[in-house]
Design a protein around this motif. Structure first.
Motif, short mmCIF file in Angstrom:
data_model
loop_
_atom_site.label_atom_id
_atom_site.label_comp_id
_atom_site.label_asym_id
_atom_site.label_seq_id
_atom_site.Cartn_x
_atom_site.Cartn_y
_atom_site.Cartn_z
N GLU A 182 0.70 -1.45 -0.05
CA GLU A 182 -0.02 -0.15 -0.05
C GLU A 182 0.94 1.39 -0.15
O GLU A 182 0.76 1.96 -0.59
CB GLU A 182 -1.44 -0.54 1.18
CG GLU A 182 -2.07 0.80 1.48
CD GLU A 182 -2.87 0.83 0.23
OE1 GLU A 182 -3.46 2.62 -0.33
OE2 GLU A 182 -2.92 0.37 -0.39
N TRP A 239 2.63 1.85 -3.41
CA TRP A 239 1.06 2.02 -3.90
C TRP A 239 0.96 3.75 -4.16
O TRP A 239 0.46 3.95 -4.94
CB TRP A 239 -0.11 1.43 -4.05
CG TRP A 239 -1.86 1.76 -4.42
CD1 TRP A 239 -2.41 1.99 -3.36
CD2 TRP A 239 -1.74 1.30 -5.82
NE1 TRP A 239 -3.61 2.07 -4.33
CE2 TRP A 239 -3.08 1.92 -5.64
CE3 TRP A 239 -1.05 1.14 -6.88
CZ2 TRP A 239 -4.31 2.36 -7.29
CZ3 TRP A 239 -1.71 1.36 -7.86
CH2 TRP A 239 -2.69 1.74 -8.37
N GLN A 240 0.42 3.95 -2.65
CA GLN A 240 0.15 5.85 -2.90
C GLN A 240 1.96 6.26 -3.25
O GLN A 240 1.20 7.58 -3.80
CB GLN A 240 0.06 5.78 -1.12
CG GLN A 240 -0.96 5.04 -0.82
CD GLN A 240 -2.23 5.90 -0.85
OE1 GLN A 240 -2.53 7.00 -1.60
NE2 GLN A 240 -3.25 4.93 -1.26
N ALA A 242 -5.04 -2.09 2.55
CA ALA A 242 -5.22 -2.32 1.03
C ALA A 242 -6.16 -1.38 -0.08
O ALA A 242 -7.38 -2.11 0.14
CB ALA A 242 -4.81 -3.51 0.56
N THR A 243 -5.80 -0.88 -0.61
CA THR A 243 -6.94 0.24 -2.23
C THR A 243 -6.76 -0.06 -2.91
O THR A 243 -6.84 0.30 -4.22
CB THR A 243 -6.80 1.36 -1.58
OG1 THR A 243 -5.54 2.50 -2.00
CG2 THR A 243 -7.39 1.42 -0.76
N TYR A 244 -4.96 -0.93 -3.38
CA TYR A 244 -4.96 -1.60 -4.73
C TYR A 244 -5.73 -2.13 -5.13
O TYR A 244 -6.85 -2.92 -4.41
CB TYR A 244 -3.43 -2.19 -4.80
CG TYR A 244 -2.42 -2.85 -3.45
CD1 TYR A 244 -3.23 -4.36 -3.70
CD2 TYR A 244 -2.20 -2.11 -2.12
CE1 TYR A 244 -2.47 -4.78 -2.49
CE2 TYR A 244 -2.03 -2.41 -1.33
CZ TYR A 244 -1.86 -4.35 -0.53
OH TYR A 244 -1.62 -5.23 -0.81
N ARG A 292 -8.64 -5.07 2.96
CA ARG A 292 -8.26 -3.30 3.62
C ARG A 292 -8.16 -2.91 4.62
O ARG A 292 -7.54 -2.39 4.99
CB ARG A 292 -9.36 -2.69 3.15
CG ARG A 292 -9.65 -2.35 1.82
CD ARG A 292 -10.88 -1.53 0.70
NE ARG A 292 -11.82 -2.46 0.40
CZ ARG A 292 -11.51 -2.88 -0.50
NH1 ARG A 292 -10.11 -2.73 -1.21
NH2 ARG A 292 -11.95 -3.62 -1.33
#
Length: 183
Positions: free
Chosen positions: A69, A72-73, A111-113, A106
C-alpha cells in the motif's frame, strides 16, 4: 495449406493452452477475473509498469500488504499499477473467497490497490499469465506467497522478486522507477 491441415493445427493449439500462453508476446495478452464480475485486462495499463503480486491473507508475509500500500500510494500517481492475485497454492493460506479477500486486506492492512479473484499461480493449472511468466523467466517463478512480477511499460517481464523481497526494497523501487521513466 489445405483445410484439413489447418483444422488439425488449430485443434492441436487449442489442446495446449499452456504453450499458447507461453508464446504470448507480452503481458498485455492477459487479464484476471475481478471478484463478483468483470475483468482486469493488463492491456488497460499499456505504457505503465504493472506489479503483479500473488497474495494470501493468512501468510506470514501478509504484512507486506501494508508495505505494498505504501508503494502504491507513492508510485500510483506516477503511473504504477499494482495487482494483488490471491492464491491458495502455498500452504493453503488463502481460505477466503472473492470480495472477502480484498475486504480483509483493507481492514487489516489498509490495502486499496486492485485485487482479483483467487487464482492458481503454479504448476500446469496455473493462470495463463503465470505460465507465460514462467516461460519468460523460469528461474524466477513463485515459490511462496508474495512473489512479485514487474511488467515493464512495454509489456515485457522485467523481473521476478521472491516472497522475502520487501516491496520497498531498493532493487524493486529502482526497477519501478526505471520503468516509470521509460513509459
Amino acid at each position: 495449406m489445405d483445410r484439413r491441415t489447418l483444422i488439425a493445427g488449430l485443434g492441436a493449439l487449442a489442446a495446449l493452452p499452456g504453450r499458447a500462453a507461453a508464446q504470448a508476446a507480452d503481458a498485455y495478452a492477459f487479464g484476471f477475473d475481478r471478484p463478483g464480475s468483470g475483468r482486469l485486462a493488463l492491456s488497460d495499463y499499456r505504457g505503465r509498469p504493472i506489479l503483479v503480486v500473488n497474495t494470501a491473507t493468512r501468510c506470514g508475509y501478509a504484512g507486506q500488504m501494508a508495505t505494498l500500500e505504501q508503494l502504491w500510494q507513492r508510485y500510483q500517481p506516477r503511473g504504477l499499477m499494482l495487482v494483488a492475485v490471491p492464491s491458495n497454492d502455498f500452504g493453503g493460506q488463502e481460505p477466503l473467497e472473492g470480495a472477502a479477500i480484498a475486504e480483509a486486506a483493507r481492514e487489516s492492512y489498509g490495502a486499496t490497490y486492485a485485487f482479483v479473484e483467487k487464482t492458481v499461480v503454479k504448476g500446469p493449472q496455473a493462470h495463463p499469465f503465470y505460465r507465460w511468466a514462467a516461460a519468460q523467466k523460469p528461474a524466477e517463478t513463485p515459490r511462496w506467497n508474495f512473489h512479485k512480477y514487474l511488467i515493464g511499460s512495454h509489456g515485457e517481464l522485467v523481473g521476478g522478486y521472491p516472497a522475502g523481497t520487501d516491496p520497498l526494497s531498493p532493487q524493486l523501487v529502482r526497477a519501478i522507477g526505471q520503468e516509470l521513466q521509460a513509459g
